[in-house]
Scaffold this motif. Structure first.
Motif, PDB file in Angstrom:
ATOM      1  N   GLN A  30       0.632   9.734   7.983  1.00  9.78           N
ATOM      2  CA  GLN A  30      -0.157   8.812   7.981  1.00  9.78           C
ATOM      3  C   GLN A  30       0.279   7.619   7.224  1.00  9.78           C
ATOM      4  O   GLN A  30       0.530   7.919   5.917  1.00  9.78           O
ATOM      5  CB  GLN A  30      -1.693   9.168   7.596  1.00  9.78           C
ATOM      6  N   ALA A  31       0.235   6.653   7.644  1.00  6.51           N
ATOM      7  CA  ALA A  31       0.757   5.201   6.916  1.00  6.51           C
ATOM      8  C   ALA A  31      -0.648   4.428   6.191  1.00  6.51           C
ATOM      9  O   ALA A  31      -1.782   4.594   6.699  1.00  6.51           O
ATOM     10  CB  ALA A  31       1.410   4.197   7.830  1.00  6.51           C
ATOM     11  N   SER A  32      -0.405   3.816   5.111  1.00  5.87           N
ATOM     12  CA  SER A  32      -1.507   3.431   4.409  1.00  5.87           C
ATOM     13  C   SER A  32      -1.747   1.982   4.998  1.00  5.87           C
ATOM     14  O   SER A  32      -3.189   1.330   4.784  1.00  5.87           O
ATOM     15  CB  SER A  32      -1.107   3.193   2.835  1.00  5.87           C
ATOM     16  N   GLY A  33      -0.909   1.254   5.536  1.00  3.14           N
ATOM     17  CA  GLY A  33      -0.970   0.089   5.957  1.00  3.14           C
ATOM     18  C   GLY A  33      -0.878  -1.136   5.082  1.00  3.14           C
ATOM     19  O   GLY A  33      -1.186  -2.204   5.521  1.00  3.14           O
ATOM     20  N   THR A  34      -0.596  -0.785   3.838  1.00  2.00           N
ATOM     21  CA  THR A  34      -0.433  -1.842   2.842  1.00  2.00           C
ATOM     22  C   THR A  34       0.568  -1.707   1.841  1.00  2.00           C
ATOM     23  O   THR A  34       0.654  -0.556   1.499  1.00  2.00           O
ATOM     24  CB  THR A  34      -1.830  -2.366   2.129  1.00  2.00           C
ATOM     25  N   ASN A  35       1.426  -2.604   1.591  1.00  2.00           N
ATOM     26  CA  ASN A  35       2.513  -2.264   0.599  1.00  2.00           C
ATOM     27  C   ASN A  35       1.993  -2.254  -0.800  1.00  2.00           C
ATOM     28  O   ASN A  35       2.792  -1.865  -1.820  1.00  2.00           O
ATOM     29  CB  ASN A  35       3.511  -3.300   0.602  1.00  2.00           C
ATOM     30  N   VAL A  36       0.721  -2.264  -1.003  1.00  2.00           N
ATOM     31  CA  VAL A  36       0.122  -2.159  -2.273  1.00  2.00           C
ATOM     32  C   VAL A  36       0.058  -0.605  -2.642  1.00  2.00           C
ATOM     33  O   VAL A  36      -0.060  -0.222  -3.828  1.00  2.00           O
ATOM     34  CB  VAL A  36      -1.520  -2.759  -2.392  1.00  2.00           C
ATOM     35  N   THR A  37      -0.088   0.328  -1.332  1.00  2.00           N
ATOM     36  CA  THR A  37      -0.339   1.806  -1.607  1.00  2.00           C
ATOM     37  C   THR A  37       1.024   2.238  -1.108  1.00  2.00           C
ATOM     38  O   THR A  37       1.327   2.040   0.009  1.00  2.00           O
ATOM     39  CB  THR A  37      -1.416   2.228  -0.575  1.00  2.00           C
ATOM     40  N   ASP A  38       1.586   3.224  -1.758  1.00  2.92           N
ATOM     41  CA  ASP A  38       2.770   3.566  -1.681  1.00  2.92           C
ATOM     42  C   ASP A  38       2.932   4.790  -0.513  1.00  2.92           C
ATOM     43  O   ASP A  38       1.988   5.699  -0.928  1.00  2.92           O
ATOM     44  CB  ASP A  38       3.533   4.426  -2.988  1.00  2.92           C
ATOM     45  N   ASP A  39       3.537   4.940   0.441  1.00  2.00           N
ATOM     46  CA  ASP A  39       3.608   5.918   1.441  1.00  2.00           C
ATOM     47  C   ASP A  39       4.530   6.999   1.067  1.00  2.00           C
ATOM     48  O   ASP A  39       4.623   8.000   1.746  1.00  2.00           O
ATOM     49  CB  ASP A  39       3.920   5.521   2.791  1.00  2.00           C
ATOM     50  N   ALA A  40       5.210   7.109  -0.085  1.00  2.00           N
ATOM     51  CA  ALA A  40       6.350   7.982  -0.349  1.00  2.00           C
ATOM     52  C   ALA A  40       5.518   9.266  -0.591  1.00  2.00           C
ATOM     53  O   ALA A  40       6.061  10.354  -0.136  1.00  2.00           O
ATOM     54  CB  ALA A  40       7.211   7.584  -1.519  1.00  2.00           C
ATOM     55  N   PRO A  41       4.151   9.388  -1.213  1.00  2.00           N
ATOM     56  CA  PRO A  41       3.681  10.489  -1.673  1.00  2.00           C
ATOM     57  C   PRO A  41       3.355  11.377  -0.229  1.00  2.00           C
ATOM     58  O   PRO A  41       3.587  12.604  -0.139  1.00  2.00           O
ATOM     59  CB  PRO A  41       2.626  10.261  -2.279  1.00  2.00           C
ATOM     60  N   ALA A  42       2.958  10.633   0.969  1.00  2.00           N
ATOM     61  CA  ALA A  42       2.447  11.302   2.199  1.00  2.00           C
ATOM     62  C   ALA A  42       3.860  11.803   2.783  1.00  2.00           C
ATOM     63  O   ALA A  42       4.128  12.642   3.381  1.00  2.00           O
ATOM     64  CB  ALA A  42       1.816  10.222   2.987  1.00  2.00           C
ATOM     65  N   ILE A  43       4.842  11.074   2.679  1.00  2.00           N
ATOM     66  CA  ILE A  43       6.328  11.458   3.114  1.00  2.00           C
ATOM     67  C   ILE A  43       6.863  12.541   2.662  1.00  2.00           C
ATOM     68  O   ILE A  43       7.275  13.636   3.173  1.00  2.00           O
ATOM     69  CB  ILE A  43       7.485  10.412   3.102  1.00  2.00           C
ATOM     70  N   ARG A  44       6.616  12.623   1.310  1.00  2.00           N
ATOM     71  CA  ARG A  44       7.203  13.925   0.568  1.00  2.00           C
ATOM     72  C   ARG A  44       6.036  15.256   1.059  1.00  2.00           C
ATOM     73  O   ARG A  44       6.786  16.198   1.179  1.00  2.00           O
ATOM     74  CB  ARG A  44       6.837  13.740  -0.897  1.00  2.00           C
ATOM     75  N   ALA A  45       4.819  14.976   1.152  1.00  2.00           N
ATOM     76  CA  ALA A  45       4.060  15.949   1.587  1.00  2.00           C
ATOM     77  C   ALA A  45       4.435  16.570   2.828  1.00  2.00           C
ATOM     78  O   ALA A  45       4.457  17.930   3.156  1.00  2.00           O
ATOM     79  CB  ALA A  45       2.507  15.507   1.556  1.00  2.00           C
TER      80      ALA A  45
END
Ligand SMILES: *[C@@H]1O[C@H](CO)[C@@H](O)[C@H](O)[C@H]1NC(C)=O
Ligand SMILES: *[C@@H]1O[C@H](CO)[C@@H](O)[C@H](O)[C@H]1NC(C)=O
Ligand SMILES: *[C@@H]1O[C@H](CO)[C@@H](O)[C@H](O)[C@H]1NC(C)=O
Ligand SMILES: *[C@@H]1O[C@H](CO)[C@@H](O)[C@H](O)[C@H]1NC(C)=O
Ligand SMILES: *[C@@H]1O[C@H](CO)[C@@H](O)[C@H](O)[C@H]1NC(C)=O
Ligand SMILES: *[C@@H]1O[C@H](CO)[C@@H](O)[C@H](O)[C@H]1NC(C)=O
Ligand SMILES: *[C@@H]1O[C@H](CO)[C@@H](O)[C@H](O)[C@H]1NC(C)=O
Ligand SMILES: *[C@@H]1O[C@H](CO)[C@@H](O)[C@H](O)[C@H]1NC(C)=O
Ligand SMILES: *[C@@H]1O[C@H](CO)[C@@H](O)[C@H](O)[C@H]1NC(C)=O
Ligand SMILES: *[C@@H]1O[C@H](CO)[C@@H](O)[C@H](O)[C@H]1NC(C)=O
Ligand SMILES: *[C@@H]1O[C@H](CO)[C@@H](O)[C@H](O)[C@H]1NC(C)=O
Ligand SMILES: *[C@@H]1O[C@H](CO)[C@@H](O)[C@H](O)[C@H]1NC(C)=O
Length: 428
Positions: A30-45
């Motif tokens: 799932q993407a956060s949709g904003t560059n204020v929120t890092d999507d890397a943790p979701a990718i790692r998970a």
């Protein structure tokens, strides 16, 4: 993966997935949709959850990557990239946190590795380094190329028996990809476009298309690269590599090296073949650069004194349009600019031998077909050129073959003495 094709022409793995797609555990990120929120943790998970026999899916949206990713040791994973991964613009963060590549003191933003991976971008999946910010910034720095900590966009480390296909790599922060400790893998249907939106790519150093290090049995097929540095480069211990059916725009062409940068260390490049390559507005089609025997400083910006050889390099059916320099060039005089004494251009112990180019035609802006500046200590031997037909726009043939310390040339005669001088791009 048991089937290993050892022939040079069919050397990359034919991927055999142990699990069919529809039976795989799937992790959709799932993407956060904003560059204020890092999507890397979701990718790692997701990669943690689906790291054995799984399938990791990037939806057709933008993922914001604001922190380093180190994803290795995957086993039999399908990575389905339908959207875009966009790296953040926080240059200070990346300089402080980028990870070691494991060679030349280089750094990276993303490490990916594993056995039996299939990474498919379907021609639309994109990795975007947000390089416009980097290109703007690097121009203002004292080290405009190898700035400590400036990251490669991605490093494939420990990638084996894998396929990477249909992925676009846009505006890399520095080198687009380093491929290290990787074997029996193929990279096909790849677009690299490092053309800046604010600066032209040819004005930005070190935006290489791909660099191989300590890797073997790699196939590069159907690449298109727009950049300002090596279109593709084979560095230390790159062996059994095939590059074919590709197009390079604006950069420096196919490179061997730089190599011989580490004092007393032996490195080799062997069994490289390139076939059916189109070069438009590149500096060279093929060039080799080795450091001198005089060590000054340490990588990435200093060094020298390395040992070893490059041999069995075969290029076939090269076509040029508007080549900017010598189509084929060798400089054994890479040296660190800031160092006293400058270094001796003909003392490298690194030897180049058994190189052939069969088929080199098209248009050029340079009269030099070849400019081969070799070492007096270890001269270049067995250099063969055939079916060469390079012309200026007005139809006059390019006829100059400059050389120094070349022995056993086949199919051509030296027409003059080559320039001996420091060079990072093949000619002085
Ligand atoms: C987020 O996007 C905005 C607009 O494109 C950009 O100015 C900003 O630098 C970005 N921030 C990060 C952390 O990437
Ligand atoms: C990077 O490191 C410098 C020097 O240690 C520090 O001043 C700065 O706050 C750091 N910035 C980030 C974004 O980590
Ligand atoms: C990346 O992760 C692997 C596995 O955990 C670890 O061995 C390696 O040191 C990490 N690399 C970097 C540069 O942090
Ligand atoms: C080469 O790759 C491009 C994507 O970069 C793709 O559109 C094209 O169909 C591929 N060509 C062949 C012959 O597979
Ligand atoms: C490469 O990127 C530049 C800058 O965004 C763009 O103008 C150009 O059309 C792109 N080229 C390709 C082949 O996508
Ligand atoms: C590179 O190849 C040389 C020559 O075969 C070998 O001596 C050296 O150990 C290799 N280096 C690495 C890091 O694999
Ligand atoms: C290079 O190819 C030759 C001839 O096919 C082979 O004997 C040699 O072992 C190969 N070298 C490497 C490093 O794979
Ligand atoms: C990296 O740079 C440091 C400092 O300049 C140097 O001491 C070290 O030898 C270098 N490492 C490599 C692998 O080149
Ligand atoms: C530039 O490179 C030189 C040589 O490696 C190094 O000593 C110096 O610290 C670098 N400067 C910066 C600002 O990175
Ligand atoms: C020269 O290289 C070719 C491959 O490019 C290889 O077939 C041949 O055996 C090599 N010759 C020698 C003398 O090693
Ligand atoms: C450079 O090195 C070569 C090989 O050792 C030697 O013959 C030559 O005299 C040296 N040139 C200079 C200017 O020292
Ligand atoms: C063709 O162009 C080359 C390079 O500009 C020039 O040296 C040469 O004289 C020209 N030949 C003719 C016949 O005009």
């Amino acid at each position: 993966m048991q089937v290993r094709c050892l022939s040079l022409l069919a050397l990359a793995a034919s991927l055999v997935n142990s699990t069919p797609s529809n039976e795989r555990k799937t992790c959709t990120i799932q993407a956060s949709g904003t560059n204020v929120t890092d999507d890397a943790p979701a990718i790692r998970a997701a990669f943690k959850e689906c790291d054995r026999g799984g399938r990791v899916v990037f939806n057709p949206v933008t993922y914001y990557i604001n922190s380093i990713l180190n994803i290795t040791g995957l086993q039999d994973v399908e990575i389905d990239i339908q959207g875009k991964l966009l790296w953040s613009t926080d240059i200070q963060y990346w300089l402080n946190h980028s990870m070691s590549v494991g060679y030349q003191n280089q750094s990276t933003a993303f490490i990916l590795g594993g056995d039996n991976l299939e990474i498919d971008g379907h021609g639309i999946g994109t990795l975007d380094g947000n390089g416009d910010y980097w290109y703007e910034w690097i121009r203002k720095q004292p080290n405009t190329s190898n700035y400590p900590g400036r990251p490669h966009q991605i490093t494939f480390n420990g990638l084996t028996n894998s396929v990477v296909k249909g992925v676009n790599f846009l505006r890399s922060q520095m080198w687009t990809m380093s491929i290290i400790h990787s074997h029996y893998s193929q990279f096909q249907d790849i677009l690299v476009n490092n053309t800046g939106n604010r600066f032209q790519s040819w004005r930005v150093a070190n935006t290489d298309g791909a660099d191989t290090i300590f890797s073997s049995h790699i196939l590069f097929q159907n690449w298109t690269v727009y950049n300002g540095d090596d279109s593709i480069a084979f560095k230390a211990n790159s062996t059994s590599i095939v590059l074919k059916d590709s197009r390079f725009y604006g950069g420096l062409g196919i490179a061997i090296g730089s190599i011989g940068q580490l004092k007393g260390v032996s490195e080799t490049v062997e069994n490289i073949s390139a076939e059916n390559i189109y070069f438009e507005n590149t500096l060279h089609s093929f060039y080799v650069k080795t450091w001198t025997d005089d060590q000054n400083g340490y990588p990435p910006n200093g060094g020298g004194g390395g040992l070893g050889y490059a041999q069995n390099l075969r290029l076939k059916n090269l076509e040029t349009k508007g080549m900017r320099g010598a189509a084929f060039s060798i400089s054994q005089c890479t040296r660190f600019k800031g160092a006293p004494g400058q270094g001796n251009c003909t003392n490298s112990q690194f030897q180049l031998r058994n190189i052939s180019i069969d088929g080199l035609k098209g248009t050029t802006k340079s009269g030099r077909v070849a400019s081969l500046q070799c070492s007096a200590v270890a001269p270049c031997t067995d250099i063969e050129l055939s079916h060469v037909d390079l012309k200026f726009e007005n139809g006059t043939s390019a006829k100059s073959y400059l050389c120094g310390n070349v022995k056993e040339n086949k199919g051509w005669e030296c027409t003059g003495k080559v320039c001996e001088g420091g060079s990072a791009t093949g000619e002085c």
